[in-house]
Design a protein around this motif. Structure first.
Motif, PDB file in Angstrom:
ATOM      1  N   GLU A 134      73.848  25.294  55.968  1.00  0.00           N
ATOM      2  CA  GLU A 134      74.927  26.273  56.090  1.00  0.00           C
ATOM      3  C   GLU A 134      75.546  26.645  54.751  1.00  0.00           C
ATOM      4  O   GLU A 134      76.383  27.549  54.683  1.00  0.00           O
ATOM      5  N   ALA A 135      75.111  25.962  53.687  1.00  0.00           N
ATOM      6  CA  ALA A 135      75.731  26.176  52.378  1.00  0.00           C
ATOM      7  C   ALA A 135      75.633  27.635  51.932  1.00  0.00           C
ATOM      8  O   ALA A 135      76.596  28.208  51.422  1.00  0.00           O
ATOM      9  N   LEU A 136      74.468  28.232  52.135  1.00  0.00           N
ATOM     10  CA  LEU A 136      74.245  29.593  51.625  1.00  0.00           C
ATOM     11  C   LEU A 136      75.121  30.628  52.322  1.00  0.00           C
ATOM     12  O   LEU A 136      75.562  31.586  51.707  1.00  0.00           O
ATOM     13  N   MET A 253      84.163  31.879  44.063  1.00  0.00           N
ATOM     14  CA  MET A 253      83.433  30.975  43.166  1.00  0.00           C
ATOM     15  C   MET A 253      82.061  30.728  43.784  1.00  0.00           C
ATOM     16  O   MET A 253      81.925  30.659  45.008  1.00  0.00           O
ATOM     17  N   PHE A 254      81.052  30.628  42.931  1.00  0.00           N
ATOM     18  CA  PHE A 254      79.714  30.280  43.432  1.00  0.00           C
ATOM     19  C   PHE A 254      78.933  29.538  42.365  1.00  0.00           C
ATOM     20  O   PHE A 254      79.304  29.540  41.185  1.00  0.00           O
ATOM     21  N   MET A 255      77.866  28.863  42.795  1.00  0.00           N
ATOM     22  CA  MET A 255      77.019  28.100  41.883  1.00  0.00           C
ATOM     23  C   MET A 255      75.595  28.647  41.955  1.00  0.00           C
ATOM     24  O   MET A 255      75.180  29.155  43.006  1.00  0.00           O
ATOM     25  N   ILE A 262      71.885  30.717  45.301  1.00  0.00           N
ATOM     26  CA  ILE A 262      73.258  31.167  45.018  1.00  0.00           C
ATOM     27  C   ILE A 262      74.150  30.653  46.145  1.00  0.00           C
ATOM     28  O   ILE A 262      74.086  31.139  47.276  1.00  0.00           O
ATOM     29  N   VAL A 263      74.957  29.647  45.833  1.00  0.00           N
ATOM     30  CA  VAL A 263      75.746  28.963  46.862  1.00  0.00           C
ATOM     31  C   VAL A 263      77.235  29.260  46.683  1.00  0.00           C
ATOM     32  O   VAL A 263      77.815  28.923  45.641  1.00  0.00           O
ATOM     33  N   PRO A 264      77.855  29.880  47.698  1.00  0.00           N
ATOM     34  CA  PRO A 264      79.301  30.105  47.615  1.00  0.00           C
ATOM     35  C   PRO A 264      80.071  28.783  47.687  1.00  0.00           C
ATOM     36  O   PRO A 264      79.610  27.829  48.314  1.00  0.00           O
ATOM     37  N   VAL A 265      81.225  28.756  47.028  1.00  0.00           N
ATOM     38  CA  VAL A 265      82.097  27.579  47.078  1.00  0.00           C
ATOM     39  C   VAL A 265      83.335  27.966  47.866  1.00  0.00           C
ATOM     40  O   VAL A 265      83.962  28.983  47.559  1.00  0.00           O
ATOM     41  N   THR A 275      86.508  32.025  52.353  1.00  0.00           N
ATOM     42  CA  THR A 275      85.155  32.201  52.854  1.00  0.00           C
ATOM     43  C   THR A 275      84.348  32.926  51.782  1.00  0.00           C
ATOM     44  O   THR A 275      84.929  33.527  50.884  1.00  0.00           O
ATOM     45  N   PRO A 276      83.027  32.860  51.862  1.00  0.00           N
ATOM     46  CA  PRO A 276      82.220  33.516  50.818  1.00  0.00           C
ATOM     47  C   PRO A 276      82.680  34.958  50.593  1.00  0.00           C
ATOM     48  O   PRO A 276      82.803  35.727  51.532  1.00  0.00           O
ATOM     49  N   GLY A 277      82.989  35.298  49.357  1.00  0.00           N
ATOM     50  CA  GLY A 277      83.587  36.596  49.032  1.00  0.00           C
ATOM     51  C   GLY A 277      82.564  37.709  48.906  1.00  0.00           C
ATOM     52  O   GLY A 277      81.358  37.463  48.839  1.00  0.00           O
ATOM     53  N   PRO A 278      83.035  38.946  48.831  1.00  0.00           N
ATOM     54  CA  PRO A 278      82.141  40.105  48.816  1.00  0.00           C
ATOM     55  C   PRO A 278      81.237  40.176  47.579  1.00  0.00           C
ATOM     56  O   PRO A 278      80.075  40.559  47.694  1.00  0.00           O
ATOM     57  N   VAL A 279      81.748  39.788  46.420  1.00  0.00           N
ATOM     58  CA  VAL A 279      80.913  39.866  45.200  1.00  0.00           C
ATOM     59  C   VAL A 279      79.801  38.817  45.296  1.00  0.00           C
ATOM     60  O   VAL A 279      78.619  39.091  45.042  1.00  0.00           O
ATOM     61  N   THR A 280      80.177  37.613  45.697  1.00  0.00           N
ATOM     62  CA  THR A 280      79.198  36.531  45.848  1.00  0.00           C
ATOM     63  C   THR A 280      78.092  36.946  46.816  1.00  0.00           C
ATOM     64  O   THR A 280      76.894  36.797  46.518  1.00  0.00           O
ATOM     65  N   MET A 281      78.497  37.482  47.969  1.00  0.00           N
ATOM     66  CA  MET A 281      77.498  37.785  48.990  1.00  0.00           C
ATOM     67  C   MET A 281      76.647  38.996  48.598  1.00  0.00           C
ATOM     68  O   MET A 281      75.457  39.056  48.907  1.00  0.00           O
TER      69      MET A 281
END
Ligand code: PPE
Length: 307
Positions: A134-136, A253-255, A262-265, A275-281
């Protein structure tokens, strides 16, 4: 973490050998002194069969790591690129994780590694997700480690050396014991360095920030890919030193890493970022399209295994 799923063969010093026969002597120099360098690479399924993501760049980094330790690999980057493709073909893997390793072998004992022979191996197997299923999509909880990053003048983080991962392992054990998926490691002077096996980005006011190589990190190839994709999409990307509190106040934030992708933090030290943000996703989605050969502008990053 699950067991390595066995494949059929491993490339060892120029030839493919049976998976179970790819063994070394217990007095192998690298087992005692960490005298090895390695890479982590991924191949993804595309319409034209498996393609290795930025294979040549990974092999160039492999050669650089080895050269900094006076290890002569005995193979050119092109030969190593061909060896990776041969290994994937021989194991009929539609997608996989690839682990090239060069190490000082059996023959001499003692801290001078130079007289010990150098061996090169390439293994490939299926390594699905690195930080859990579920990390991704949902993101992970991380914590700042009490362990500090290996110093640039001690165990240089820019060398992808096996010995460097003692430090990463200490931080990973601590993170797991504290219930976090990953630990964030600071340099001795309090700057954000990286995760135990990933680089790190934050988003603030629509701008991406990531620590510079001079703050003591591995110069990640996924990090470089993300910086390129982000800039091409019109985002501003800044390489800047970051401190712990900048993570707490980040919008996102992501790693990034080959294994982790590419894993959201979603939280740092219990401070919820969200929750995972729009830029990250947006970047994660583009990255997965790129590696699967669905973005022709980036086809030069894919090295096809067949033909
Ligand atoms: N920092 C560290 C310390 C690191 O180990 C990696 C990769 C990165 C950053 C990201 O680099 P890149 O893969 O080029 O984007 N870590 C490798 C090993 C992980 C492991 O657990 O083993 C990897 O991702 O293959």
């Amino acid at each position: 973490m699950s067991q390595i799923p066995k494949a059929d063969t491993i490339w060892m010093d120029g030839a493919l050998v049976d998976w179970d026969k790819a063994q070394v002597h217990v007095l192998t120099h690298a087992l005692h002194y960490g005298s090895g360098v390695f890479e982590g690479i991924r191949a993804y399924g595309t319409d034209d069969g498996p393609a290795v993501f930025r294979l040549t760049e990974h092999m160039e980094r492999f050669e650089d790591s080895a050269a900094m330790l006076f290890m002569d690999l005995g193979y050119t980057v092109d030969e190593l690129v061909d060896a990776v493709k041969e290994t994937i073909r021989s194991n009929s893997l539609p997608s996989c994780y690839i682990r090239p390793l060069a190490f000082r072998g059996y023959g001499v004992m003692g801290l001078d590694p130079i007289p010990a022979p150098v061996h090169v191996v390439i293994a490939a197997w299926c390594w699905d997700t690195y930080l859990g299923q579920e990390a991704l999509s949902k993101g992970v909880a991380v914590g700042v480690s009490s362990w500090r990053q290996r110093s640039v003048n001690a165990n240089p983080p820019q060398i992808k050396a096996t010995a460097n991962y003692l430090n990463s392992s200490l931080a990973r054990i601590e993170a797991n014991n504290h219930g976090y998926a990953e630990g964030i490691i600071l340099s001795e002077d309090g700057k954000i360095a990286e995760g135990t096996g990933e680089n790190l980005f934050i988003v603030k006011g629509g701008v991406l920030y990531t620590p510079p190589v001079s703050d003591g990190i591995l110069e990640g190839i996924t990090r470089d890919s993300v910086m390129t994709l982000a800039r091409d999409k019109g985002y501003e990307v800044v390489e800047a030193s970051l401190v712990r509190t900048q993570l707490y106040t980040a919008d996102e934030m992501f790693m990034t890493g080959t294994a982790a992708e590419i894993v959201p933090v979603h939280s740092v030290d219990g401070r919820v970022i969200g929750t995972p943000g729009p830029v990250t996703m947006d970047l994660q989605e583009t990255f997965f399209r790129v590696v699967q050969g669905k973005e022709p502008d980036y086809s030069a990053w894919l090295e096809h295994v067949n033909g």
